[in-house]
Design a protein around this motif. Sequence first.
Motif, PDB file in Angstrom:
ATOM      1  N   SER A 132      63.289  27.422  21.832  1.00 34.86           N
ATOM      2  CA  SER A 132      64.425  28.195  22.336  1.00 34.86           C
ATOM      3  C   SER A 132      65.401  28.570  21.233  1.00 34.86           C
ATOM      4  O   SER A 132      66.162  29.533  21.372  1.00 34.86           O
ATOM      5  N   LYS A 133      65.380  27.818  20.129  1.00 37.96           N
ATOM      6  CA  LYS A 133      66.253  28.118  18.998  1.00 37.96           C
ATOM      7  C   LYS A 133      65.589  29.051  17.990  1.00 37.96           C
ATOM      8  O   LYS A 133      66.212  29.444  16.993  1.00 37.96           O
ATOM      9  N   SER A 165      68.951  30.500  16.518  1.00 35.26           N
ATOM     10  CA  SER A 165      69.454  31.549  17.409  1.00 35.26           C
ATOM     11  C   SER A 165      70.195  30.926  18.587  1.00 35.26           C
ATOM     12  O   SER A 165      70.024  29.743  18.887  1.00 35.26           O
ATOM     13  N   TYR A 166      71.002  31.749  19.257  1.00 36.66           N
ATOM     14  CA  TYR A 166      71.803  31.288  20.387  1.00 36.66           C
ATOM     15  C   TYR A 166      71.651  32.256  21.555  1.00 36.66           C
ATOM     16  O   TYR A 166      71.682  33.476  21.371  1.00 36.66           O
ATOM     17  N   ILE A 167      71.506  31.691  22.764  1.00 36.65           N
ATOM     18  CA  ILE A 167      71.463  32.519  23.968  1.00 36.65           C
ATOM     19  C   ILE A 167      72.872  33.004  24.314  1.00 36.65           C
ATOM     20  O   ILE A 167      73.081  34.147  24.704  1.00 36.65           O
ATOM     21  N   GLN A 168      73.840  32.131  24.164  1.00 39.92           N
ATOM     22  CA  GLN A 168      75.240  32.449  24.424  1.00 39.92           C
ATOM     23  C   GLN A 168      76.013  32.378  23.106  1.00 39.92           C
ATOM     24  O   GLN A 168      75.681  31.589  22.223  1.00 39.92           O
ATOM     25  N   PRO A 169      77.053  33.197  22.943  1.00 42.59           N
ATOM     26  CA  PRO A 169      77.556  34.174  23.911  1.00 42.59           C
ATOM     27  C   PRO A 169      76.707  35.441  23.936  1.00 42.59           C
ATOM     28  O   PRO A 169      76.061  35.784  22.943  1.00 42.59           O
ATOM     29  N   SER A 170      76.706  36.121  25.049  1.00 47.24           N
ATOM     30  CA  SER A 170      75.938  37.349  25.192  1.00 47.24           C
ATOM     31  C   SER A 170      76.652  38.493  24.470  1.00 47.24           C
ATOM     32  O   SER A 170      77.872  38.625  24.531  1.00 47.24           O
ATOM     33  N   VAL A 171      75.879  39.308  23.786  1.00 47.89           N
ATOM     34  CA  VAL A 171      76.441  40.464  23.079  1.00 47.89           C
ATOM     35  C   VAL A 171      75.908  41.766  23.682  1.00 47.89           C
ATOM     36  O   VAL A 171      75.887  42.802  23.023  1.00 47.89           O
ATOM     37  N   GLN A 172      75.478  41.679  24.959  1.00 46.17           N
ATOM     38  CA  GLN A 172      74.973  42.854  25.673  1.00 46.17           C
ATOM     39  C   GLN A 172      73.841  43.524  24.905  1.00 46.17           C
ATOM     40  O   GLN A 172      73.830  44.741  24.700  1.00 46.17           O
ATOM     41  N   ARG A 176      69.140  38.180  20.433  1.00 51.25           N
ATOM     42  CA  ARG A 176      70.065  37.052  20.429  1.00 51.25           C
ATOM     43  C   ARG A 176      70.801  36.972  19.094  1.00 51.25           C
ATOM     44  O   ARG A 176      70.368  37.534  18.088  1.00 51.25           O
TER      45      ARG A 176
END
Length: 295
Positions: A132-133, A165-172, A176
């Motif tokens: 996931s990372k 990598s990060y799922i949040q915060p979302s950058v639309q 990621r």
Amino acid sequence: AVVSTQSRSRYFFLFSWAQRCYIEHNIVSGRIMSVSFTGDVCTHIVTCHSPTNVSTDLEVEQFYAELTTCVQSFPPHDIVVIAGDLNAHLGKDTCNTNAYYGSTNRNGQHLLDFAQENAFTIGGLKFNKKSSKKVTWTAPNGQLHQNDHILIRSKWQNSFRNCESYIQPSVQSDHRIVTATIKLSVRANIIRPKVIKYDWEKLKSDPTTATTFHLQLHNRFSSLTVDEESHDLELRNQHAYTNMITAINDTAEEVLPKRKKSSLTAQILSNPEYIAAVKVRDAAAKSSHTRRTRA
């Protein structure tokens, strides 16, 4: 700070303190741009967007030729970081076990060749992260991919502390956020002169050694001349002092043995209290073993 190229936009967002370090930016092509910062060591950040894996070989080769020219334009001692969507799949078949994929695609092989030829370390291969990372892009069909990568010049790979990598915060975006932690590690190789230590106690404990030392020191010092014609008293004293130190060192090297390194372990092992404690411990262990055997 926002900078646009001819065919697509490239964005650099800087803190106020980082703006004070800003030197310049350079638009290499529609796919490559670099920004340079001053500091203890100059840092150059290259952002890029590689052609996809279905692009022609000519497009991909041209991209990596431009990227190579860009990174080679920076001084060899500077920090160079490459970050972007390189559309490269790195697999365990050609990389280490930290790779996300099982096999490397064409763009991935181009990236590996570039990193090897230009001495760069790929963050996704340096750090062992859970899947996931590693994911950086979600395809329209929902499949997860690792297309975005961050590289650093291998000279500074010890300063490369993390990459994920990060799922949040979302950058639309379907991509990621991918981050790297770089902590400058500057170490100077200090070459210390080798100092030979002699056993000066021999002069007290051994009369023969003391007599030999004094005789040879007298002979050596007598053979060393001082410039009596010099009217500079300070210079004459300096010469006399240098000659004396030279004579002492040469005589010590020839007559005195080298001092043995003191060993704390040896001192402890020879301590009577320690020896007695060891005997008590061994006797207790032997007695305990005998009782268990009988039982």
